[in-house]
Design an enzyme around this catalytic site. Structure first.
Site, PDB file in Angstrom:
ATOM      1  CD  GLN A   1    -111.411  21.635 -56.526  1.00 36.40           C
ATOM      2  OE1 GLN A   1    -111.961  20.946 -55.733  1.00 36.40           O
ATOM      3  NE2 GLN A   1    -110.211  21.944 -56.279  1.00 36.40           N
TER       4      GLN A   1
ATOM      5  NE  ARG B   1    -105.096  24.549 -54.720  1.00 35.25           N
ATOM      6  CZ  ARG B   1    -104.205  25.559 -54.578  1.00 35.25           C
ATOM      7  NH1 ARG B   1    -104.147  26.026 -53.337  1.00 35.25           N
ATOM      8  NH2 ARG B   1    -103.204  25.775 -55.641  1.00 35.25           N
ATOM      9  CG  ASN B   2    -107.259  29.421 -53.589  1.00 32.12           C
ATOM     10  OD1 ASN B   2    -106.500  29.398 -52.303  1.00 32.12           O
ATOM     11  ND2 ASN B   2    -106.442  28.999 -54.592  1.00 32.12           N
TER      12      ASN B   2
ATOM     13  N   GLY C   1    -110.799  25.524 -65.336  1.00 33.25           N
ATOM     14  CA  GLY C   1    -110.029  26.815 -65.944  1.00 33.25           C
ATOM     15  C   GLY C   1    -108.494  26.263 -65.716  1.00 33.25           C
ATOM     16  NE  ARG C   2    -102.343  26.766 -69.621  1.00 30.88           N
ATOM     17  CZ  ARG C   2    -101.475  26.898 -70.671  1.00 30.88           C
ATOM     18  NH1 ARG C   2    -102.175  26.712 -71.845  1.00 30.88           N
ATOM     19  NH2 ARG C   2    -100.285  26.387 -70.862  1.00 30.88           N
ATOM     20  CG  ASP C   3    -107.041  29.785 -62.975  1.00 28.82           C
ATOM     21  OD1 ASP C   3    -107.554  28.737 -62.887  1.00 28.82           O
ATOM     22  OD2 ASP C   3    -107.220  30.613 -62.043  1.00 28.82           O
TER      23      ASP C   3
ATOM     24  CB  ALA D   1    -107.813  22.370 -63.896  1.00 29.30           C
TER      25      ALA D   1
END
Length: 272
Positions: free
Chosen positions: A161, A163-164, A257-259, A261
């Site tokens: 997923q 958005r960037n 990924g933590r960044d 999610a």
């Protein structure tokens, strides 16, 4: 008239994004999702899917009334049979879902801008709005993505997923997922709905991602698609909501990924 967020929810209902949940939830469902991330039926649901209206309009509606669902462009997208009306504590919803009531938070702004009364009932959708035309070749419903996976012969599919635009670490995550899971392919699933100010527009993001896929991945191993849903910025709850969407679109694993999610201490992939 529905808000942009509500229109996105309706598109998810129409295309199977919410699986069998073909309705805006009632008060018991709203309460259950907020407190336990489950509808009153026990079905998992991390964020409330609601339809709001102003008090005056709601007062004129009775159980069994059929109301048209119209988007912000005044296009008719479907209808709902009203079987419940209820008011909510918006600040309480924001605290549960976003862990804040700060009106600078984009998700809080969405909730606080809603009407005072929620309407619940089954929904019938006959339009996806302008998304299929505006994002032709990108926008797909879960029914369509499942058909595409079957056509390609993909049994194991990892979903990413975004958005960037994707950077080097994201590329590596997709490669690792395919290798470690022995996946047939990766689907890069872009959010095409409304974002906060400063985020990268969907056409630019799509061009960047497709260039990366064309030059840095083996042929026929990556599929790029998107869906019409507004970013809510709801941290872990939204992460698992996106996981639900990808499961319903046919993915077997979700790359997290933590960044982006907000969950987990590592990069990896989990079984959908």
């Amino acid at each position: 008239t529905m808000s942009s967020r509500e229109s996105g929810d309706e598109r998810r209902v129409a295309g199977g994004g919410f699986a069998t949940r073909e309705r805006f939830v009632g008060e018991a469902g709203w309460q259950g999702v907020g407190e336990n991330m489950a509808l009153d039926s026990g079905v998992f649901g991390p964020i409330q899917i609601t339809r709001s209206n102003d008090q005056a309009t709601a007062d004129g509606l009775d159980d069994g009334d059929i109301v048209a669902l119209v988007d912000e462009k005044d296009d008719s997208m479907g209808y709902m049979v009203v079987n419940e009306k209820y008011t909510i504590d918006k600040a309480h919803e924001c605290q549960q879902v976003f862990k804040t009531t700060d009106d600078e938070h984009p998700g809080v702004k969405m909730v606080m801008a809603q009407g005072d009364v929620n309407l619940a009932g089954p929904v019938k959708v006959f339009s996806q709005g302008d998304f299929p035309e505006k994002y032709a070749g990108i926008y797909m419903t879960p029914t369509e993505t499942r058909a595409m996976f079957e056509q390609r012969g993909w049994k194991s599919v990892a979903a990413f997923q975004t958005r960037n635009p994707m950077h080097r670490a994201h590329e590596e995550l997709c490669r690792m997922a395919m290798e470690r899971l022995d996946a047939d392919g990766v689907v890069i699933h872009m959010l095409l709905g409304r974002l906060k100010k400063g985020d990268i527009p969907a056409p630019v993001r799509d061009a960047c991602i497709r260039t990366m896929v064309e030059h840095y991945f083996p042929k026929n191993t990556v599929m790029v698609t998107g869906y019409g849903f507004d970013m809510l910025y709801a941290g872990p709850r939204e992460a698992v909501l996106h996981a639900l969407f990808r499961q319903n679109m046919g993915a077997t694993h979700l790359i997290v990924g933590r960044d982006h999610a907000g969950v987990g201490d590592y990069y990896g992939a989990f079984d959908a």
